[in-house]
Design an enzyme around this catalytic site. Structure first.
Site, PDB file in Angstrom:
ATOM      1  N   GLN A 551       0.866  -1.298  -0.204  1.00 24.51           N
ATOM      2  CA  GLN A 551       0.108   0.250  -0.003  1.00 24.51           C
ATOM      3  C   GLN A 551       0.781   1.179   0.046  1.00 24.51           C
ATOM      4  O   GLN A 551       1.575   1.406   0.921  1.00 24.51           O
ATOM      5  CB  GLN A 551      -0.963   0.025   1.146  1.00 24.51           C
ATOM      6  N   GLY A 552       1.138   1.834  -1.102  1.00 23.07           N
ATOM      7  CA  GLY A 552       2.086   2.955  -1.234  1.00 23.07           C
ATOM      8  C   GLY A 552       1.137   4.079  -1.067  1.00 23.07           C
ATOM      9  O   GLY A 552       0.043   4.320  -0.698  1.00 23.07           O
ATOM     10  N   PHE A 554       0.276   6.403  -2.575  1.00 20.11           N
ATOM     11  CA  PHE A 554      -1.069   7.119  -3.699  1.00 20.11           C
ATOM     12  C   PHE A 554      -1.716   5.914  -4.167  1.00 20.11           C
ATOM     13  O   PHE A 554      -2.455   6.177  -4.858  1.00 20.11           O
ATOM     14  CB  PHE A 554      -0.278   7.711  -4.712  1.00 20.11           C
ATOM     15  N   GLY A 555      -1.798   5.013  -3.444  1.00 15.62           N
ATOM     16  CA  GLY A 555      -2.662   3.769  -3.648  1.00 15.62           C
ATOM     17  C   GLY A 555      -2.259   2.426  -3.581  1.00 15.62           C
ATOM     18  O   GLY A 555      -0.804   2.454  -3.332  1.00 15.62           O
ATOM     19  N   LYS A 571       0.442  -0.037  -9.696  1.00 15.41           N
ATOM     20  CA  LYS A 571      -0.050   0.721  -8.940  1.00 15.41           C
ATOM     21  C   LYS A 571      -1.160   1.520  -9.395  1.00 15.41           C
ATOM     22  O   LYS A 571      -1.431   2.063 -10.368  1.00 15.41           O
ATOM     23  CB  LYS A 571       1.212   1.956  -8.744  1.00 15.41           C
ATOM     24  N   ASP A 668       8.127  12.227  -0.424  1.00 16.28           N
ATOM     25  CA  ASP A 668       7.688  11.113   0.516  1.00 16.28           C
ATOM     26  C   ASP A 668       8.817  10.377   0.843  1.00 16.28           C
ATOM     27  O   ASP A 668       8.368   9.194   0.285  1.00 16.28           O
ATOM     28  CB  ASP A 668       6.045  10.743   0.213  1.00 16.28           C
TER      29      ASP A 668
END
Ligand SMILES: *[C@@H]1O[C@H](CO)[C@@H](O)[C@H](O)[C@H]1NC(C)=O
Ligand SMILES: *[C@@H]1O[C@H](CO)[C@@H](O)[C@H](O)[C@H]1NC(C)=O
Ligand SMILES: *[C@@H]1O[C@H](CO)[C@@H](O)[C@H](O)[C@H]1NC(C)=O
Ligand SMILES: *[C@@H]1O[C@H](CO)[C@@H](O)[C@H](O)[C@H]1NC(C)=O
Ligand SMILES: *[C@@H]1O[C@H](CO)[C@@H](O)[C@H](O)[C@H]1NC(C)=O
Ligand SMILES: *[C@@H]1O[C@H](CO)[C@@H](O)[C@H](O)[C@H]1NC(C)=O
Ligand SMILES: *[C@@H]1O[C@H](CO)[C@@H](O)[C@H](O)[C@H]1NC(C)=O
Ligand SMILES: *[C@@H]1O[C@H](CO)[C@@H](O)[C@H](O)[C@H]1NC(C)=O
Ligand SMILES: *[C@@H]1O[C@H](CO)[C@@H](O)[C@H](O)[C@H]1NC(C)=O
Length: 861
Positions: A551-552, A554-555, A571, A668
């Site tokens: 789960q990065g 951005f999604g 992704k 990030d």
């Protein structure tokens, strides 16, 4: 000879025997004694060795070789190659298929010979007897006359020394300079090629025209200057100030000799040498005992802008832009065709001539590295300096620096924005040019329609050029649009399942200017494939949970398997992007062009309706956090591998900040965004996300904060201010996590019994000089590491300092990490108090933590 010394020589002799059984070692060469090419002379302490070395005669059919007399390091050497520091007969090799010989002849001169050929190394005029030649531990080969009383050590008995005839290497104790009386110069000259020691194109000498500075020549053309010496460092080598505690540099000018003298303060522990390399760079190396190798400590010129007159006259060099060179305000290329063709040597000349009177004015240029060769006037005040320059027609610029008035009466060379200690330069221009500049500048800041103003102001002076430019741009845009359209029709909705990435994503080099090679990374002109949503569904089994690998920020990320077995990471971006579809496609295509071995490669994408999906290369070892924070996996990354990860991440980040055309701030950076390939090489992922999400300014305030608490710099988390220095902060946190194997968000009891996060904890231990206790215990005893963890901790602490301006840039970080002896600045107290008592879940879940509506007063963009 004392017994101690005798034992030493016997020992060395034994060592020689064991390493090379046929060689034999001499101690001192006496008059008449002959040394052949398999024998050597070793200095008393075993540091240096003198002997013959040879290279093949390139186009000879016999096994003849070129023999050279040389001095090299005895032990500080790569396993089989000598590091040669002096050559006696660099342009007169002895060519033979057997042996050659060294002796001191009846005149007292050192000669080398072979059958009929004899080459003198020294040229002592008066016949001298009773002389000996010795190699000293400093690397100096000296010829002395023995006195009747048997002593040899007085300076007066020295007839000749190799230190007076340096070749391409300078060691501590070798002078670089000249004798004003005799005209003799001591300089370094590069080899011609790696196997030809004869004098090459490049030389390093003391500039005879200016006081106290080094000059590197390319043939007879200046290539680089060190800038003037201020007693501590050279103007263009400010980093020298860091190493003052290790080396001392002194400039000696005593009426007959002018030279620089280098001394190593603790000469027993450090071997260092300066080399004029065949690349035209002057390089300093230091021997690192622990890794048994030479480490390049610095080199100059480091970048094109350092090269003497690289942009020609009256131009400014900007290492951050392509092309590097740009004419100064009010100037135009002297030869437009050469200039546009990348030959800048012709430089720039004035668009309109000076009026030579009160109609001229000055354009201030802030924070510059001043041009070369100013004249110094003895005027105290700034006003006097200005009016003096105004009064002399030939004066092109002035600067008031350190209470000195500097003026330039000829063209300006090597003007650039300063990296360090910038000064203000005042450029003289006719009033008409100043008006043009001011007008275009005012309009720029008031209105957004800036390109039209540019075209207008250019149009005044250069109608033809403007026309060409406008036409050119129009054609370019038109072509670009065409090609985008073509791409769309070609690429729309490919089938991911049957796509073959191994053949279809090879970078295609074109000769167009689009394909630009930039220093450490290559930007390729790749065509990004766009895939259909349905084919992505089948590759991921309809995004089933079993395929979810992470789960990065951005999604979610899924693993996809193609028909040919190839694996990819997919992704699925959350639908937050505020960009339009076209914009998003363009942006993704741009990001795909960023290629660096430490960035995860973007292979393709899918944009259909609400769905925005990116396809990346698959990383076998998943993310760094799953390894370093997991007791079962930690052993996969022992010290050397962690260093490799740190260095890779630093390189990737540097590329994003500095070398990529897009100048990306990651925003990030954290352990879960560092992925590891099957060789455990790190690759940064999620870079460019900030751009894809529609925020592509490089230094700005933002009202939507993306990032992860604990990794966010205080100015970013609290004020929404971000810059490359906020990434540096996150890098510092990551560094500490990698070294300690602990999450920044964990709480630690601190020395004063309050609790703190990792940064606070490290700071406590650092101040108490107990930093080595912080190292992940799984790594074992730090004294066995090849590189000291202390350096890494210190660099990390420099990165997490509270003030962004105190933090180093990524290029400085890399310089600090890669040089063994750099004296690092002391870190100031980090910004750790901010992280105290922070919410654990926000960081460990890896979900971006957003603060809504941080209000900032920002002018509309
Ligand atoms: C050099 O001299 C040494 C000692 O005299 C001898 O053993 C060796 O064979 C000689 N080597 C050559 C190539 O002549
Ligand atoms: C060897 O090369 C040099 C120049 O590179 C040339 O002048 C010479 O004639 C060549 N000799 C042979 C035997 O080919
Ligand atoms: C020794 O030098 C040669 C020529 O410079 C090079 O090809 C070779 O790789 C070097 N060997 C080692 C072990 O460094
Ligand atoms: C060396 O070269 C000479 C001719 O220059 C030749 O007579 C001799 O046989 C050669 N020796 C070897 C060992 O090749
Ligand atoms: C040569 O040096 C030796 C001592 O090393 C000394 O005894 C002798 O007298 C010297 N000879 C001359 C001619 O100076
Ligand atoms: C200058 O220094 C050199 C080397 O240190 C020395 O040999 C020379 O005598 C000095 N000259 C004067 C005039 O002091
Ligand atoms: C030295 O000059 C030559 C042309 O004279 C040029 O091709 C070369 O690139 C220069 N070297 C450097 C390091 O700039
Ligand atoms: C570059 O331009 C200068 C003058 O503008 C000219 O003398 C020189 O020959 C040019 N060099 C090349 C490689 O075209
Ligand atoms: C000058 O430029 C350097 C590097 O770009 C920057 O670090 C420094 O803060 C600037 N100084 C001033 C006074 O603007």
């Amino acid at each position: 000879m004392s017994t101690g010394r005798h034992t030493m020589i016997v020992l060395l002799w034994l060592m020689m025997l064991s390493s090379s059984s046929s060689a034999a070692t001499l101690d001192v060469l006496t008059q008449g004694q002959v040394m052949n090419s398999s024998q050597t002379i070793v200095s008393n302490g075993g540091v240096f060795e003198l002997g013959f070395f040879s290279f093949k005669l390139t186009n000879s059919t016999t096994d003849q070789k070129r023999f050279y007399l040389g001095v090299w390091y005895k032990q500080a050497t790569y396993p089989s190659n000598h590091t040669i520091i002096w050559v006696g007969n660099r342009d007169q090799p002895i060519i033979t298929n057997s042996s050659c010989f060294l002796t001191i002849n009846n005149d007292g001169n050192i000669v080398i010979y072979e059958r009929g050929v004899s080459i003198p190394i020294t040229s002592i005029a008066a016949p001298t007897t009773n002389v000996t030649a010795t190699l000293l531990d400093s690397g100096n080969f000296v010829l002395r006359q023995n006195k009747n009383d048997g002593t040899t050590s007085t300076a007066s008995s020295m007839l000749w020394q190799s230190f007076d005839y340096p070749t391409h290497t300078s060691l501590p104790g070798v002078k670089i300079g000249y004798n004003t009386k005799t005209g003799k110069t001591w300089k370094l000259t590069s080899w011609k090629s790696p196997d030809d020691p004869s004098p090459g194109k490049y030389s390093l000498l003391i500039d005879p025209e200016r006081t106290a500075q080094f000059l590197v020549l390319n043939g007879t053309q200046p290539l680089w200057t060190s800038g003037s010496w201020n007693g501590h460092y050279f103007k263009f080598i400010p980093e020298m100030a860091w190493s003052e505690r290790i080396y001392t540099f002194t400039y000696i000018s005593n009426g007959s000799e002018d030279y620089f003298d280098v001394k190593v303060l603790n000469s027993n522990s450090i071997l260092t040498r300066y080399v004029m390399d065949i690349s035209g760079k002057i390089q300093q190396f230091a021997w690192v005992e622990s890794s048994q190798s030479w480490v390049k400590y610095w080199e100059q010129p480091k970048q094109q802008c350092d090269v003497y007159g690289y942009c020609g006259s009256n131009a400014i060099c900007d290492k951050g832009h392509h092309p590097y060179c740009k004419c100064l305000e009010g100037f135009q290329p002297s030869n437009l065709r050469d200039w546009n063709g990348g030959n800048w040597s012709g430089g720039c000349s004035r668009r309109s001539a000076l009026q030579c009177g009160d109609q001229d004015g000055f354009l201030p240029m802030k924070n510059m590295s001043l041009p070369l060769d100013p004249k110094v006037l003895q005027l105290q005040s700034v006003d006097d300096c200005e009016s003096s320059c105004l009064g002399i027609c030939a004066c092109n610029a002035y600067a008031h620096s350190n209470n000195q008035c500097l003026v330039w009466y000829s063209s300006l060379y090597n003007v650039r924005q300063a990296d360090y200690n910038g000064e203000d330069l005042f450029l003289k221009l006719p009033s008409t040019e100043i008006k043009i500049y001011e007008e275009s500048n005012n309009k720029n800041s008031r209105s957004s329609n800036h390109s039209r103003n540019r075209a207008l102001s250019l149009g005044l002076a250069l109608p033809m050029l403007a026309l060409v430019l406008i036409l050119g741009t129009t054609v370019y845009c038109w072509r670009k649009r065409k090609s985008i359209q073509r791409e769309k029709t070609n690429n729309a909705d490919l089938d991911l399942m049957s796509f073959d990435f191994t053949t279809k994503t090879k970078p295609t080099t074109r000769e167009s200017s689009d394909t630009t090679k930039i220093e450490s990374g290559v930007i390729w002109d790749v065509e990004l494939p766009f895939f259909s949503f349905s084919s992505i569904c089948s590759a991921t089994n309809n995004f089933c949970n079993a395929n979810k690998i992470g789960q990065g920020g951005f999604g979610p990320v899924y693993k996809g398997t193609l028909q040919n077995g190839h694996e990819v990471a997919i992704k699925r971006l959350s639908a937050r992007s505020c960009q339009g579809l076209e914009e998003l496609k363009n942006e993704t295509t741009l990001i795909a062009k960023l290629q660096h071995r430490n960035l995860v490669k973007l292979l393709g994408c899918c944009i259909e309706g609400e769905e925005k999906i990116l396809i990346y290369e698959y990383m076998a070892n998943k993310s760094l956090d799953l390894i370093i924070f997991d007791p079962r996996s930690q052993v996969k990354l022992l010290w050397e591998r962690r260093v490799n990860v740190i260095e890779g991440v630093a390189q990737g980040l540097l590329y994003l900040h500095q070398y990529s055309r897009l100048r990306i701030i990651h925003r990030d950076l954290k352990a879960s965004n560092i992925l590891l390939d099957d060789q455990l090489n790190p690759k940064i992922s999620d870079f460019g996300m900030a751009r894809i999400f529609g925020d592509n300014r490089t230094q700005a305030n933002t009202n939507r904060i993306v990032g992860t608490y604990g990794y966010m710099s205080p100015e970013y988390a609290m004020e929404g201010l971000f810059s490359i220095k906020s990434d540096v902060y996150s890098f510092g946190v990551l560094l500490l996590e990698i070294i300690s194997g602990r999450k920044n968000s964990s709480t630690f009891p601190s020395i004063d019994s309050s609790s703190s996060n990792l940064i606070g904890h490290v700071w406590d231990f650092w101040q108490n000089e107990r930093e080595l206790e912080l190292i992940d215990p799984i790594l074992g005893n730090s004294s066995s590491f090849a590189s000291s963890p202390t350096k890494y901790i210190q660099v990390a602490l420099l990165c997490v300092q509270e003030k962004p301006s105190d933090r180093p840039t990524m290029s400085e970080v890399i310089a600090m990490l890669s040089s063994e002896f750099a004296m690092l600045p002391s870190p100031k107290q980090p910004a750790f108090s901010f992280g105290k008592g922070m919410d654990e879940s926000s960081s460990s879940s890896g979900i971006p933590y957003s603060i809504n509506d941080v209000t900032v007063s920002l002018t509309a963009r």
